[in-house]
Design a protein around this motif. Sequence first.
Motif, PDB file in Angstrom:
ATOM      1  N   ILE A  74       0.862  -1.186   0.000  1.00 12.07           N
ATOM      2  CA  ILE A  74       0.000   0.000   0.000  1.00 12.07           C
ATOM      3  C   ILE A  74       0.898   1.235   0.000  1.00 12.07           C
ATOM      4  O   ILE A  74       1.699   1.426   0.917  1.00 12.07           O
ATOM      5  CB  ILE A  74      -0.928   0.017   1.223  1.00 12.07           C
ATOM      6  N   VAL A  75       0.775   2.045  -1.050  1.00  9.43           N
ATOM      7  CA  VAL A  75       1.593   3.256  -1.158  1.00  9.43           C
ATOM      8  C   VAL A  75       0.692   4.474  -0.983  1.00  9.43           C
ATOM      9  O   VAL A  75      -0.236   4.695  -1.761  1.00  9.43           O
ATOM     10  CB  VAL A  75       2.319   3.334  -2.518  1.00  9.43           C
ATOM     11  N   LEU A  76       0.947   5.240   0.053  1.00  8.44           N
ATOM     12  CA  LEU A  76       0.151   6.416   0.400  1.00  8.44           C
ATOM     13  C   LEU A  76       0.854   7.660  -0.154  1.00  8.44           C
ATOM     14  O   LEU A  76       1.994   7.945   0.212  1.00  8.44           O
ATOM     15  CB  LEU A  76      -0.006   6.504   1.909  1.00  8.44           C
ATOM     16  N   CYS A  77       0.175   8.393  -1.026  1.00  8.61           N
ATOM     17  CA  CYS A  77       0.810   9.498  -1.745  1.00  8.61           C
ATOM     18  C   CYS A  77       0.227  10.841  -1.320  1.00  8.61           C
ATOM     19  O   CYS A  77      -0.998  10.993  -1.216  1.00  8.61           O
ATOM     20  CB  CYS A  77       0.616   9.321  -3.250  1.00  8.61           C
ATOM     21  N   ALA A  78       1.098  11.806  -1.081  1.00 11.36           N
ATOM     22  CA  ALA A  78       0.640  13.149  -0.688  1.00 11.36           C
ATOM     23  C   ALA A  78       1.782  14.139  -0.865  1.00 11.36           C
ATOM     24  O   ALA A  78       2.964  13.773  -0.826  1.00 11.36           O
ATOM     25  CB  ALA A  78       0.151  13.152   0.758  1.00 11.36           C
ATOM     26  N   ASP A  79       1.420  15.389  -1.053  1.00  9.36           N
ATOM     27  CA  ASP A  79       2.419  16.448  -1.159  1.00  9.36           C
ATOM     28  C   ASP A  79       2.653  17.099   0.192  1.00  9.36           C
ATOM     29  O   ASP A  79       1.766  17.129   1.049  1.00  9.36           O
ATOM     30  CB  ASP A  79       1.968  17.498  -2.180  1.00  9.36           C
ATOM     31  N   ASN A  80       3.863  17.614   0.356  1.00 11.78           N
ATOM     32  CA  ASN A  80       4.288  18.251   1.599  1.00 11.78           C
ATOM     33  C   ASN A  80       4.493  19.740   1.361  1.00 11.78           C
ATOM     34  O   ASN A  80       5.349  20.146   0.557  1.00 11.78           O
ATOM     35  CB  ASN A  80       5.590  17.623   2.092  1.00 11.78           C
ATOM     36  N   GLY A  81       3.718  20.558   2.072  1.00 15.70           N
ATOM     37  CA  GLY A  81       3.780  22.004   1.864  1.00 15.70           C
ATOM     38  C   GLY A  81       5.138  22.616   2.127  1.00 15.70           C
ATOM     39  O   GLY A  81       5.469  23.667   1.577  1.00 15.70           O
ATOM     40  N   VAL A  82       5.958  21.936   2.930  1.00 16.72           N
ATOM     41  CA  VAL A  82       7.259  22.483   3.301  1.00 16.72           C
ATOM     42  C   VAL A  82       8.220  22.557   2.112  1.00 16.72           C
ATOM     43  O   VAL A  82       9.262  23.217   2.205  1.00 16.72           O
ATOM     44  CB  VAL A  82       7.878  21.647   4.449  1.00 16.72           C
ATOM     45  N   VAL A  83       7.896  21.972   0.978  1.00 19.55           N
ATOM     46  CA  VAL A  83       8.776  22.085  -0.188  1.00 19.55           C
ATOM     47  C   VAL A  83       8.903  23.539  -0.633  1.00 19.55           C
ATOM     48  O   VAL A  83       9.854  23.898  -1.340  1.00 19.55           O
ATOM     49  CB  VAL A  83       8.299  21.204  -1.364  1.00 19.55           C
ATOM     50  N   ALA A  84       7.961  24.377  -0.207  1.00 17.93           N
ATOM     51  CA  ALA A  84       8.036  25.804  -0.531  1.00 17.93           C
ATOM     52  C   ALA A  84       9.283  26.446   0.061  1.00 17.93           C
ATOM     53  O   ALA A  84       9.708  27.525  -0.384  1.00 17.93           O
ATOM     54  CB  ALA A  84       6.787  26.521  -0.025  1.00 17.93           C
ATOM     55  N   GLU A  85       9.887  25.789   1.058  1.00 19.70           N
ATOM     56  CA  GLU A  85      11.094  26.315   1.703  1.00 19.70           C
ATOM     57  C   GLU A  85      12.371  25.890   0.987  1.00 19.70           C
ATOM     58  O   GLU A  85      13.471  26.168   1.464  1.00 19.70           O
ATOM     59  CB  GLU A  85      11.145  25.852   3.166  1.00 19.70           C
ATOM     60  N   GLY A  86      12.239  25.211  -0.154  1.00 24.93           N
ATOM     61  CA  GLY A  86      13.420  24.813  -0.919  1.00 24.93           C
ATOM     62  C   GLY A  86      14.190  23.657  -0.322  1.00 24.93           C
ATOM     63  O   GLY A  86      15.414  23.581  -0.435  1.00 24.93           O
ATOM     64  N   VAL A  87      13.483  22.723   0.309  1.00 21.08           N
ATOM     65  CA  VAL A  87      14.145  21.608   0.991  1.00 21.08           C
ATOM     66  C   VAL A  87      14.343  20.388   0.099  1.00 21.08           C
ATOM     67  O   VAL A  87      14.957  19.405   0.521  1.00 21.08           O
ATOM     68  CB  VAL A  87      13.337  21.191   2.239  1.00 21.08           C
ATOM     69  N   ALA A  88      13.806  20.410  -1.116  1.00 16.97           N
ATOM     70  CA  ALA A  88      13.890  19.252  -2.001  1.00 16.97           C
ATOM     71  C   ALA A  88      14.571  19.625  -3.308  1.00 16.97           C
ATOM     72  O   ALA A  88      14.511  20.784  -3.750  1.00 16.97           O
ATOM     73  CB  ALA A  88      12.491  18.697  -2.276  1.00 16.97           C
ATOM     74  N   CYS A  89      15.198  18.636  -3.933  1.00 15.96           N
ATOM     75  CA  CYS A  89      15.876  18.909  -5.197  1.00 15.96           C
ATOM     76  C   CYS A  89      14.951  18.684  -6.388  1.00 15.96           C
ATOM     77  O   CYS A  89      15.281  19.063  -7.511  1.00 15.96           O
ATOM     78  CB  CYS A  89      17.117  18.021  -5.329  1.00 15.96           C
ATOM     79  N   ALA A  90      13.786  18.073  -6.171  1.00 21.22           N
ATOM     80  CA  ALA A  90      12.833  17.808  -7.245  1.00 21.22           C
ATOM     81  C   ALA A  90      11.605  18.686  -7.062  1.00 21.22           C
ATOM     82  O   ALA A  90      11.230  19.016  -5.938  1.00 21.22           O
ATOM     83  CB  ALA A  90      12.426  16.333  -7.233  1.00 21.22           C
ATOM     84  N   PRO A  91      10.945  19.069  -8.137  1.00 22.74           N
ATOM     85  CA  PRO A  91       9.725  19.878  -8.024  1.00 22.74           C
ATOM     86  C   PRO A  91       8.569  19.065  -7.475  1.00 22.74           C
ATOM     87  O   PRO A  91       8.551  17.829  -7.578  1.00 22.74           O
ATOM     88  CB  PRO A  91       9.462  20.319  -9.467  1.00 22.74           C
ATOM     89  N   GLN A  92       7.582  19.758  -6.916  1.00 23.07           N
ATOM     90  CA  GLN A  92       6.434  19.076  -6.321  1.00 23.07           C
ATOM     91  C   GLN A  92       5.673  18.237  -7.344  1.00 23.07           C
ATOM     92  O   GLN A  92       5.062  17.224  -6.980  1.00 23.07           O
ATOM     93  CB  GLN A  92       5.500  20.103  -5.688  1.00 23.07           C
ATOM     94  N   SER A  93       5.719  18.605  -8.597  1.00 19.06           N
ATOM     95  CA  SER A  93       4.989  17.874  -9.640  1.00 19.06           C
ATOM     96  C   SER A  93       5.430  16.425  -9.764  1.00 19.06           C
ATOM     97  O   SER A  93       4.695  15.589 -10.302  1.00 19.06           O
ATOM     98  CB  SER A  93       5.163  18.575 -10.989  1.00 19.06           C
ATOM     99  N   VAL A  94       6.617  16.105  -9.264  1.00 22.13           N
ATOM    100  CA  VAL A  94       7.105  14.727  -9.330  1.00 22.13           C
ATOM    101  C   VAL A  94       6.239  13.798  -8.485  1.00 22.13           C
ATOM    102  O   VAL A  94       6.114  12.610  -8.779  1.00 22.13           O
ATOM    103  CB  VAL A  94       8.583  14.654  -8.893  1.00 22.13           C
ATOM    104  N   THR A  95       5.624  14.326  -7.430  1.00 16.99           N
ATOM    105  CA  THR A  95       4.729  13.494  -6.619  1.00 16.99           C
ATOM    106  C   THR A  95       3.609  12.922  -7.477  1.00 16.99           C
ATOM    107  O   THR A  95       3.317  11.725  -7.432  1.00 16.99           O
ATOM    108  CB  THR A  95       4.124  14.302  -5.452  1.00 16.99           C
TER     109      THR A  95
END
Length: 261
Positions: A74-95
């Motif tokens: 079971i894979v639970l998928c969701a976006d994390n609002g904290v990406v707005a702080e530049g904490v990830a190297c991939a864009p949110q659209s990858v989710t």
Amino acid sequence: MMTITKTVPELERALAQCLAGIKPADEAVMEEARQRQAQLAKPPGSLGKLEDISIRLAGMTGRVHNKMDRCRIIVLCADNGVVAEGVACAPQSVTLAQTLNLTRGKTGASCLAKHFGDEVVVVDMGVNAVIRDPKVLDRKIAMGTRDLYLEPAMTRQQALQAILVGIELADQAAADHVTAVGVGEMGIGNTTTSSAVLCALTGAAVADVTGRGGGVNDEGFRRKKQAKNIEAGQWVQCVVHIILLEPVKLKQQNSAVHGQA
């Protein structure tokens, strides 16, 4: 998107009911399983952790002999609002892209599951997009969480609902005669939120539980650690309260009710 119609007290009662049904492992059956391991034609302890797993499994199922012949991931998928702080190297659209790829056998998890004949259930818990693919189970609570650096990422109502969705999925797996369930998640920014919760659960220092995740640069790594400052990320206290403190209180209340009955 799901509409949360139940109030917080109603959701808490539903969680309490589930907790009340959880029973301890069957020690007698576990002892039988230990004895069986000792009787097998092999050096004692030679199977390592596999022996421990088989004994624990016996305690959970109440059977010494268990067959794991139907497994579900079971894979639970969701976006994390904290990406707005530049904490990830991939864009949110990858989710969104990876959520769909999971249903098409184009990810590592789905490829491995297919190789071993395991089922994969992909669940939209909060992807920041409208998904119309029938292969994705819609349990969306919100269009992603909010930015934990600025405000609580989830309300208590949302957190409780998310936990109960997980319970629902586990109940469904049992009804489908699934013998083993694997749980995973997909969401850009997930290592930031995961280690923020870990800090709150253990009291560990942010620097001790924060890595580069998918490979952020030095500046992104700095922002990632800053975003997980526990004072800024007060939302995790809500989750910790539900996970660690509420079960104790709810169990006590449940015992009191049964005692009065």
